[in-house]
Design a protein around this motif. Structure first.
Motif, PDB file in Angstrom:
ATOM      1  N   GLU A 236       0.790  -1.169  -0.057  1.00  0.00           N
ATOM      2  CA  GLU A 236      -0.204  -0.153  -0.136  1.00  0.00           C
ATOM      3  C   GLU A 236       0.944   1.353   0.141  1.00  0.00           C
ATOM      4  O   GLU A 236       0.485   2.144  -0.665  1.00  0.00           O
ATOM      5  N   PHE A 237       1.919   1.092   0.669  1.00  0.00           N
ATOM      6  CA  PHE A 237       2.717   2.255   0.905  1.00  0.00           C
ATOM      7  C   PHE A 237       3.583   2.567  -0.610  1.00  0.00           C
ATOM      8  O   PHE A 237       3.512   3.714  -1.061  1.00  0.00           O
ATOM      9  N   PHE A 238       4.032   1.527  -1.200  1.00  0.00           N
ATOM     10  CA  PHE A 238       4.611   1.620  -2.717  1.00  0.00           C
ATOM     11  C   PHE A 238       3.640   2.182  -3.327  1.00  0.00           C
ATOM     12  O   PHE A 238       4.019   3.152  -4.276  1.00  0.00           O
ATOM     13  N   GLU A 239       2.147   1.873  -3.434  1.00  0.00           N
ATOM     14  CA  GLU A 239       1.325   2.270  -4.435  1.00  0.00           C
ATOM     15  C   GLU A 239       1.127   3.991  -4.209  1.00  0.00           C
ATOM     16  O   GLU A 239       1.114   4.523  -5.149  1.00  0.00           O
ATOM     17  N   ARG A 240       0.901   4.129  -2.788  1.00  0.00           N
ATOM     18  CA  ARG A 240       0.778   5.719  -2.472  1.00  0.00           C
ATOM     19  C   ARG A 240       1.952   6.503  -2.716  1.00  0.00           C
ATOM     20  O   ARG A 240       1.733   7.642  -3.399  1.00  0.00           O
ATOM     21  N   PHE A 241       3.339   5.819  -2.559  1.00  0.00           N
ATOM     22  CA  PHE A 241       4.617   6.728  -2.923  1.00  0.00           C
ATOM     23  C   PHE A 241       4.616   6.953  -4.291  1.00  0.00           C
ATOM     24  O   PHE A 241       5.056   7.813  -4.802  1.00  0.00           O
ATOM     25  N   ARG A 242       4.239   5.870  -5.136  1.00  0.00           N
ATOM     26  CA  ARG A 242       4.166   6.147  -6.705  1.00  0.00           C
ATOM     27  C   ARG A 242       3.325   7.208  -7.243  1.00  0.00           C
ATOM     28  O   ARG A 242       3.396   7.943  -7.892  1.00  0.00           O
ATOM     29  N   ALA A 243       2.090   6.978  -6.403  1.00  0.00           N
ATOM     30  CA  ALA A 243       1.193   8.109  -6.982  1.00  0.00           C
ATOM     31  C   ALA A 243       1.298   9.628  -6.343  1.00  0.00           C
ATOM     32  O   ALA A 243       0.893  10.548  -7.088  1.00  0.00           O
ATOM     33  N   LEU A 244       2.038   9.776  -5.252  1.00  0.00           N
ATOM     34  CA  LEU A 244       2.145  10.971  -4.483  1.00  0.00           C
ATOM     35  C   LEU A 244       3.621  11.452  -4.683  1.00  0.00           C
ATOM     36  O   LEU A 244       4.051  12.488  -3.996  1.00  0.00           O
ATOM     37  N   ASN A 245       4.653  10.717  -4.959  1.00  0.00           N
ATOM     38  CA  ASN A 245       6.058  10.893  -4.892  1.00  0.00           C
ATOM     39  C   ASN A 245       6.269  12.354  -5.667  1.00  0.00           C
ATOM     40  O   ASN A 245       5.979  12.630  -6.870  1.00  0.00           O
ATOM     41  N   VAL A 246       7.012  13.193  -4.830  1.00  0.00           N
ATOM     42  CA  VAL A 246       7.307  14.588  -5.376  1.00  0.00           C
ATOM     43  C   VAL A 246       8.555  14.707  -6.008  1.00  0.00           C
ATOM     44  O   VAL A 246       9.168  15.713  -6.499  1.00  0.00           O
ATOM     45  N   ARG A 247       9.412  13.351  -6.013  1.00  0.00           N
ATOM     46  CA  ARG A 247      10.543  13.202  -6.536  1.00  0.00           C
ATOM     47  C   ARG A 247      12.107  14.352  -6.195  1.00  0.00           C
ATOM     48  O   ARG A 247      12.450  14.867  -7.040  1.00  0.00           O
ATOM     49  N   SER A 248      11.780  14.307  -4.684  1.00  0.00           N
ATOM     50  CA  SER A 248      12.817  15.333  -4.189  1.00  0.00           C
ATOM     51  C   SER A 248      13.804  14.823  -3.631  1.00  0.00           C
ATOM     52  O   SER A 248      14.873  15.477  -3.376  1.00  0.00           O
ATOM     53  N   ASN A 249      14.079  13.635  -3.616  1.00  0.00           N
ATOM     54  CA  ASN A 249      15.034  12.879  -2.676  1.00  0.00           C
ATOM     55  C   ASN A 249      15.241  11.663  -3.748  1.00  0.00           C
ATOM     56  O   ASN A 249      14.692  10.556  -3.515  1.00  0.00           O
ATOM     57  N   GLU A 250      16.372  11.647  -4.578  1.00  0.00           N
ATOM     58  CA  GLU A 250      16.599  10.737  -5.343  1.00  0.00           C
ATOM     59  C   GLU A 250      17.208   9.364  -4.454  1.00  0.00           C
ATOM     60  O   GLU A 250      16.650   8.204  -5.045  1.00  0.00           O
ATOM     61  N   GLN A 251      17.813   9.520  -3.387  1.00  0.00           N
ATOM     62  CA  GLN A 251      18.151   8.426  -2.476  1.00  0.00           C
ATOM     63  C   GLN A 251      16.936   7.658  -1.989  1.00  0.00           C
ATOM     64  O   GLN A 251      16.951   6.425  -2.137  1.00  0.00           O
ATOM     65  N   LEU A 255      15.719   3.682  -2.944  1.00  0.00           N
ATOM     66  CA  LEU A 255      15.338   2.674  -1.518  1.00  0.00           C
ATOM     67  C   LEU A 255      14.162   2.041  -1.664  1.00  0.00           C
ATOM     68  O   LEU A 255      13.841   0.895  -1.722  1.00  0.00           O
ATOM     69  N   VAL A 256      13.105   2.981  -1.787  1.00  0.00           N
ATOM     70  CA  VAL A 256      11.843   2.460  -2.022  1.00  0.00           C
ATOM     71  C   VAL A 256      11.756   1.629  -3.290  1.00  0.00           C
ATOM     72  O   VAL A 256      10.919   0.235  -3.232  1.00  0.00           O
ATOM     73  N   SER A 257      12.219   1.868  -4.354  1.00  0.00           N
ATOM     74  CA  SER A 257      12.100   0.878  -5.698  1.00  0.00           C
ATOM     75  C   SER A 257      12.842  -0.143  -5.436  1.00  0.00           C
ATOM     76  O   SER A 257      12.132  -1.416  -5.923  1.00  0.00           O
ATOM     77  N   GLN A 258      14.020  -0.303  -4.717  1.00  0.00           N
ATOM     78  CA  GLN A 258      14.613  -1.568  -4.420  1.00  0.00           C
ATOM     79  C   GLN A 258      13.722  -2.326  -3.495  1.00  0.00           C
ATOM     80  O   GLN A 258      13.637  -3.473  -3.753  1.00  0.00           O
ATOM     81  N   CYS A 259      13.212  -1.734  -2.474  1.00  0.00           N
ATOM     82  CA  CYS A 259      12.430  -2.579  -1.471  1.00  0.00           C
ATOM     83  C   CYS A 259      11.094  -3.157  -2.336  1.00  0.00           C
ATOM     84  O   CYS A 259      10.770  -4.026  -1.920  1.00  0.00           O
ATOM     85  N   GLY A 260      10.425  -2.349  -3.066  1.00  0.00           N
ATOM     86  CA  GLY A 260       9.503  -2.896  -3.782  1.00  0.00           C
ATOM     87  C   GLY A 260       9.718  -3.926  -4.522  1.00  0.00           C
ATOM     88  O   GLY A 260       8.906  -4.958  -4.896  1.00  0.00           O
ATOM     89  N   GLN A 261      10.949  -3.957  -5.317  1.00  0.00           N
ATOM     90  CA  GLN A 261      11.182  -5.176  -6.146  1.00  0.00           C
ATOM     91  C   GLN A 261      11.652  -6.544  -5.361  1.00  0.00           C
ATOM     92  O   GLN A 261      11.287  -7.508  -5.573  1.00  0.00           O
ATOM     93  N   ILE A 262      11.925  -6.031  -4.081  1.00  0.00           N
ATOM     94  CA  ILE A 262      12.327  -7.313  -3.234  1.00  0.00           C
ATOM     95  C   ILE A 262      11.049  -7.930  -2.666  1.00  0.00           C
ATOM     96  O   ILE A 262      10.946  -9.083  -2.608  1.00  0.00           O
ATOM     97  N   VAL A 263      10.090  -7.038  -2.249  1.00  0.00           N
ATOM     98  CA  VAL A 263       8.881  -7.592  -1.702  1.00  0.00           C
ATOM     99  C   VAL A 263       7.968  -8.235  -2.773  1.00  0.00           C
ATOM    100  O   VAL A 263       6.946  -8.843  -2.394  1.00  0.00           O
ATOM    101  N   GLU A 264       8.016  -7.696  -3.996  1.00  0.00           N
ATOM    102  CA  GLU A 264       7.293  -7.873  -5.140  1.00  0.00           C
ATOM    103  C   GLU A 264       6.995  -9.601  -5.474  1.00  0.00           C
ATOM    104  O   GLU A 264       8.217 -10.270  -5.339  1.00  0.00           O
TER     105      GLU A 264
END
Length: 266
Positions: A236-251, A255-264
């Motif tokens: 749920e967090f990944f989905e909300r992050f993708r929808a509302l991410n302001v892309r202000s912090n590349e790091q 991290l969120v992308s890597q964690c999402g791939q692991i949990v997928e």
């Protein structure tokens, strides 16, 4: 020579161009009331206390009643939904919603209002019973004047779309003041980006910490219980992050992308 780096305003500009300010408010019948000075004085006597140093109140209705809990539940659902689809804004009572989701926001809030009205009607059917129970519990503290004739109209949810942009009339009336307002609004959106980044970071850290704690060690000599909800909340967090991410912090994005791939697929 000292070089100063200007803050990156692109995330704030993106938020400002693609999001809309929203405000959700509730009208809610107060179920607690302070005792009158005479009642407070009587209460103070039983403790040999000075009434001016005593704070005392009474509960008008039993908020644990199933119908009252149903009304409160809809308010909680409304707040949770609004928070889940929006970003914080540095002004009390305002959150930012994506412009392309305003129609679904309007539809969902309208549905919550319908549910609330229906739940209040059912609560009003039980109102006489609730007042009678309150009279029995409150004894001499009960006062019929504390109770309206009906609960209809005393619980409500409303929403609007307040303007957070500088008023256009200032441009011609006072260009200097208009420029100051433009800078103030830009600063507000920069703060909104920082608040969003902070909120995402804290939530992500909390979810990962909980998941890590569940996956490590034992509890009372037995393996800790790992529930599907732990992964579900991350998804749920990944989905909300993708929808509302302001892309202000590349790091953080990485991290969120890597964690999402692991949990997928887990």
């Amino acid at each position: 020579m000292t070089l100063t780096t200007e803050p990156d305003t692109r995330p704030a500009d993106h938020v400002r161009a693609t999001m809309c300010a929203t405000r959700v408010a509730f009208t809610w019948f107060g179920t607690r009331k302070s005792l009158t000075p005479q009642q407070k004085a009587r209460a103070a006597e039983s403790f040999s206390a000075a009434s001016e140093f005593l704070t005392a109140g009474k509960r008008l209705l039993d908020t644990r009643h199933p119908q009252f809990k149903a009304v409160t539940s809809i308010r909680n659902q409304t707040r949770a939904y609004w928070a889940s689809i929006s970003l914080p804004y540095p002004e009390a009572g305002i959150r930012l919603v994506r412009q392309d989701t305003l129609e679904s926001f309007q539809d969902q809030l309208t549905d919550f209002k319908r549910q609330l009205d229906e739940a209040v009607d059912l609560l009003d059917d039980e109102y006489a019973t609730l007042k009678l129970a309150a009279q029995e519990r409150l004894g001499s503290l009960f006062s019929a004047a504390d109770y309206p004739a009906s609960l209809t109209g005393l619980f409500d949810v409303s929403w609007d779309f307040p303007s957070v942009e500088p008023p256009d009339y200032l441009r011609g009336l006072n260009p200097q003041l208009y420029e100051q307002e433009c800078q103030r609004v830009q600063s507000r959106f920069q703060q909104a980006v920082e608040l969003a980044e902070q909120a995402f970071t804290e939530e992500f850290s909390r979810l990962v910490s909980h998941l890590s704690e569940r996956l490590s060690g034992q509890e009372d000599g037995r393996p800790k219980i790992f529930r599907d909800s732990a992964v579900g909340k991350l998804r749920e967090f990944f989905e909300r992050f993708r929808a509302l991410n302001v892309r202000s912090n590349e790091q953080l994005d990485q991290l969120v992308s890597q964690c999402g791939q692991i949990v997928e697929g887990v």
